[in-house]
Design a protein around this motif. Structure first.
Motif, mmCIF file in Angstrom:
data_model
loop_
_atom_site.group_PDB
_atom_site.id
_atom_site.type_symbol
_atom_site.label_atom_id
_atom_site.label_comp_id
_atom_site.label_asym_id
_atom_site.label_seq_id
_atom_site.Cartn_x
_atom_site.Cartn_y
_atom_site.Cartn_z
ATOM 1 N N ARG A 72 -35.446 14.731 -68.249
ATOM 2 C CA ARG A 72 -34.609 14.077 -67.243
ATOM 3 C C ARG A 72 -35.462 13.583 -66.074
ATOM 4 N NH1 ARG A 72 -31.303 18.421 -68.471
ATOM 5 N NH2 ARG A 72 -31.898 19.519 -66.580
ATOM 6 N N ALA A 73 -36.414 14.395 -65.644
ATOM 7 C CA ALA A 73 -37.298 14.010 -64.539
ATOM 8 C C ALA A 73 -38.158 12.807 -64.941
ATOM 9 C CB ALA A 73 -38.173 15.187 -64.125
ATOM 10 N N GLU A 74 -38.658 12.807 -66.191
ATOM 11 C CA GLU A 74 -39.453 11.672 -66.667
ATOM 12 C C GLU A 74 -38.622 10.393 -66.686
ATOM 13 O OE1 GLU A 74 -40.841 13.077 -70.474
ATOM 14 O OE2 GLU A 74 -42.782 13.676 -69.645
ATOM 15 N N LYS A 75 -37.376 10.479 -67.146
ATOM 16 C CA LYS A 75 -36.494 9.299 -67.163
ATOM 17 C C LYS A 75 -36.266 8.804 -65.742
ATOM 18 C CE LYS A 75 -33.913 10.035 -71.427
ATOM 19 N NZ LYS A 75 -32.605 10.302 -72.033
ATOM 20 N N ARG A 76 -36.061 9.722 -64.836
ATOM 21 C CA ARG A 76 -35.828 9.352 -63.432
ATOM 22 C C ARG A 76 -37.052 8.650 -62.860
ATOM 23 N NH1 ARG A 76 -32.340 7.929 -59.600
ATOM 24 N NH2 ARG A 76 -32.865 8.742 -57.564
ATOM 25 N N VAL A 77 -38.249 9.183 -63.148
ATOM 26 C CA VAL A 77 -39.485 8.573 -62.651
ATOM 27 C C VAL A 77 -39.675 7.192 -63.270
ATOM 28 C CG1 VAL A 77 -42.019 8.757 -62.753
ATOM 29 C CG2 VAL A 77 -40.651 10.712 -62.006
ATOM 30 N N THR A 78 -39.379 7.045 -64.554
ATOM 31 C CA THR A 78 -39.481 5.744 -65.216
ATOM 32 C C THR A 78 -38.545 4.750 -64.549
ATOM 33 O OG1 THR A 78 -40.115 6.767 -67.314
ATOM 34 C CG2 THR A 78 -39.218 4.535 -67.423
ATOM 35 N N TRP A 79 -37.319 5.186 -64.291
ATOM 36 C CA TRP A 79 -36.354 4.312 -63.618
ATOM 37 C C TRP A 79 -36.842 3.954 -62.219
ATOM 38 C CZ3 TRP A 79 -33.507 4.512 -59.154
ATOM 39 C CH2 TRP A 79 -32.521 3.516 -59.013
ATOM 40 N N LEU A 80 -37.356 4.942 -61.495
ATOM 41 C CA LEU A 80 -37.832 4.693 -60.135
ATOM 42 C C LEU A 80 -39.010 3.722 -60.115
ATOM 43 C CD1 LEU A 80 -37.521 8.252 -58.564
ATOM 44 C CD2 LEU A 80 -36.321 6.181 -57.811
ATOM 45 N N ARG A 81 -39.912 3.828 -61.114
ATOM 46 C CA ARG A 81 -41.038 2.894 -61.202
ATOM 47 C C ARG A 81 -40.516 1.457 -61.368
ATOM 48 N NH1 ARG A 81 -46.314 3.939 -62.303
ATOM 49 N NH2 ARG A 81 -46.910 6.132 -62.292
#
Length: 166
Positions: A72-81
């Motif tokens: 979930r954190a990785e998906k959030r970081v990908t979205w934020l990028r």
């Protein structure tokens, strides 16, 4: 008082079983106690195994929860990028830096190139690579053939013991 292992208790019981008089059926003294000790040790080992298995499942469940949280954190970081990149591109801002200089971000326009194959059927054969087929044993098919009476070179049916704990 010294503790005796299941292995040692089993060996002691086997020694007593070897002393059974085959002609009269007379049992050696202490056979019942030795058998009870083996059963008691086996019960303890079974309880320990079941407890360990329960702990393993709890650890696996916790590990799964942690992996899910990381995903979930990785998906959030990908979205934020992507969010940051979109907004920098939309405003023409190509570079930012924190006030203390510890981190920065830079948007490099059209820097990376990659091939997008949007319709593989249109590609000429010259641009295709042959990927050889891989083979691996089909154990279900082999098992069926052996059960049906066929000999399968290089394979055999192996039967093993199973210990069931409940």
């Amino acid at each position: 008082m010294t503790s005796i292992s299941l292995f040692r208790a089993t060996e002691d019981l086997r020694d007593l079983l070897d002393q059974v008089d085959e002609s009269t059926g007379e049992l050696p003294e202490g056979l019942g106690d030795a058998r009870a000790l083996v059963v008691g040790k086996a019960v303890s080992v079974t309880a320990y195994i079941l407890n360990e298995e329960a702990q393993i499942e709890m650890v696996k469940a916790r590990a799964k929860d942690l992996l899910d949280a990381a995903k979930r954190a990785e998906k959030r970081v990908t979205w934020l990028r992507a969010y940051l990149q979109e907004n920098m591109a939309a405003t023409g801002i190509l570079s930012i830096k924190s006030d203390d200089g510890t981190f920065s971000a830079k948007l490099e326009r059209e820097r990376d190139a990659s091939v997008d194959v949007f319709d593989e059927a249109q590609l000429p054969q010259d641009y295709m690579t042959e990927v050889p087929a891989t083979f691996k044993p089909d154990k279900k098919l082999i098992a069926k053939a052996i059960k049906d009476g066929f000999t399968v070179p290089g394979a055999r049916m192996v039967k093993t013991d199973r210990l069931t704990l409940k």
